[in-house]
Scaffold this motif. Sequence first.
Motif, PDB file in Angstrom:
ATOM      1  N   ILE A  92       0.713  -1.143   0.101  1.00 10.33           N
ATOM      2  CA  ILE A  92       0.187  -0.049   0.130  1.00 10.33           C
ATOM      3  C   ILE A  92       0.961   1.186  -0.014  1.00 10.33           C
ATOM      4  N   GLY A  99      -8.234   6.992   5.530  1.00 11.66           N
ATOM      5  CA  GLY A  99      -8.451   5.330   5.779  1.00 11.66           C
ATOM      6  C   GLY A  99      -8.041   4.715   6.909  1.00 11.66           C
ATOM      7  N   SER A 100      -7.454   3.680   6.747  1.00 11.09           N
ATOM      8  CA  SER A 100      -6.978   2.888   7.922  1.00 11.09           C
ATOM      9  C   SER A 100      -5.826   3.541   8.738  1.00 11.09           C
ATOM     10  N   LEU A 101      -4.974   4.161   8.022  1.00 12.27           N
ATOM     11  CA  LEU A 101      -3.648   4.950   8.637  1.00 12.27           C
ATOM     12  C   LEU A 101      -4.220   5.964   9.468  1.00 12.27           C
ATOM     13  N   ASP A 175      -3.866   7.291  -2.348  1.00 12.92           N
ATOM     14  CA  ASP A 175      -3.219   5.895  -2.041  1.00 12.92           C
ATOM     15  C   ASP A 175      -3.576   4.902  -2.993  1.00 12.92           C
ATOM     16  N   PHE A 176      -3.111   3.812  -2.815  1.00  9.66           N
ATOM     17  CA  PHE A 176      -3.397   2.602  -3.595  1.00  9.66           C
ATOM     18  C   PHE A 176      -2.632   1.375  -3.099  1.00  9.66           C
ATOM     19  N   LYS A 177      -3.529   0.149  -3.686  1.00  8.25           N
ATOM     20  CA  LYS A 177      -2.873  -1.018  -3.321  1.00  8.25           C
ATOM     21  C   LYS A 177      -2.341  -1.601  -4.628  1.00  8.25           C
ATOM     22  N   CYS A 202      -7.443   2.251  -5.664  1.00 10.59           N
ATOM     23  CA  CYS A 202      -7.062   3.516  -5.483  1.00 10.59           C
ATOM     24  C   CYS A 202      -7.981   4.491  -4.680  1.00 10.59           C
ATOM     25  N   ARG A 203      -7.424   5.551  -3.809  1.00  9.40           N
ATOM     26  CA  ARG A 203      -8.092   6.628  -3.385  1.00  9.40           C
ATOM     27  C   ARG A 203      -7.735   7.834  -4.323  1.00  9.40           C
TER      28      ARG A 203
END
Length: 261
Positions: A92, A99-101, A175-177, A202-203
């Motif tokens: 990530i 998000g989760s961060l 962000d993205f995975k 992605c965001r």
Amino acid sequence: MNKGKKLYEGKAKILYEAPEKGFAIQHFKDDATAYNNLKKSKIEGKGVLNNRISEHILINLNQIGIKTHLVKRLNMREQLVHLAEIIPVEFIVRNIATGSLTKRLGIADGTVLSKPLLEYSYKNDELGDPLVAREHVLAFSWAEEDELNLIKDQCLRINDFMQGMFRGVGIKLVDFKLEFGRINVEGKKEIILADEISPDTCRLWDIVSEKKLDKDRFRKDLGNVMQAYHEVARRLGIMPEETNISEVKFNKPTALKFKKK
Ligand code: TMP
């Protein structure tokens, strides 16, 4: 192209055997899930758009020297891909905290990071894809050190490239995975990017309004999910202006010739 047996069904995609060994047909579904499958729905046309958006991004990445699993798009919902041995880690990349961060560390949502942050999650649905350290990846041999170095380098290059690409069409890449895998090339293992890149993974925020143009519209019940995905495709020049997705006519798939062994 005739599909063989189903090899794997994930939340948003199905992988089928392709006619030739070492390849697979990746089918993009309309299913959307969030919060580790607690929230589920179908978003009509999402698979079609993700197929196109991901194809566009992977072709562009290939042109800057990133090896990917994409061979070619076959039709509206399917791609021919290299069948890779997937590294069980989600990589990530974050440019802006959200998000989760933000939940995990109490960082204010929207904080711009001074440099990209790379995080590792262990791909395991039962455990909810937990965050792990690079050391866990090495300790449990999910990837070797040289593989991780190469992947980190590629994650940052992909981030640089995609930030520029999206900035050019008025979108912030938040962000993205990414997922990577191994394929065998003439007896040698090679690392390739082996997953889609789309508004599912992605965001993407509009630069001016900060409107979300990604799967957060589904996760947070913001509505207009398809309109947002369509807006991303339109800005990237994949869909003509004013296209109604239900009326989109896609190119006829071209016949694929496999090399005879
Ligand atoms: P997160 O803030 O929920 O950890 O997500 C970070 C980024 O990774 C975001 O762009 C969404 C993407 N992502 C996936 O594509 N699949 C997943 O399973 C998760 C957890 C995140």
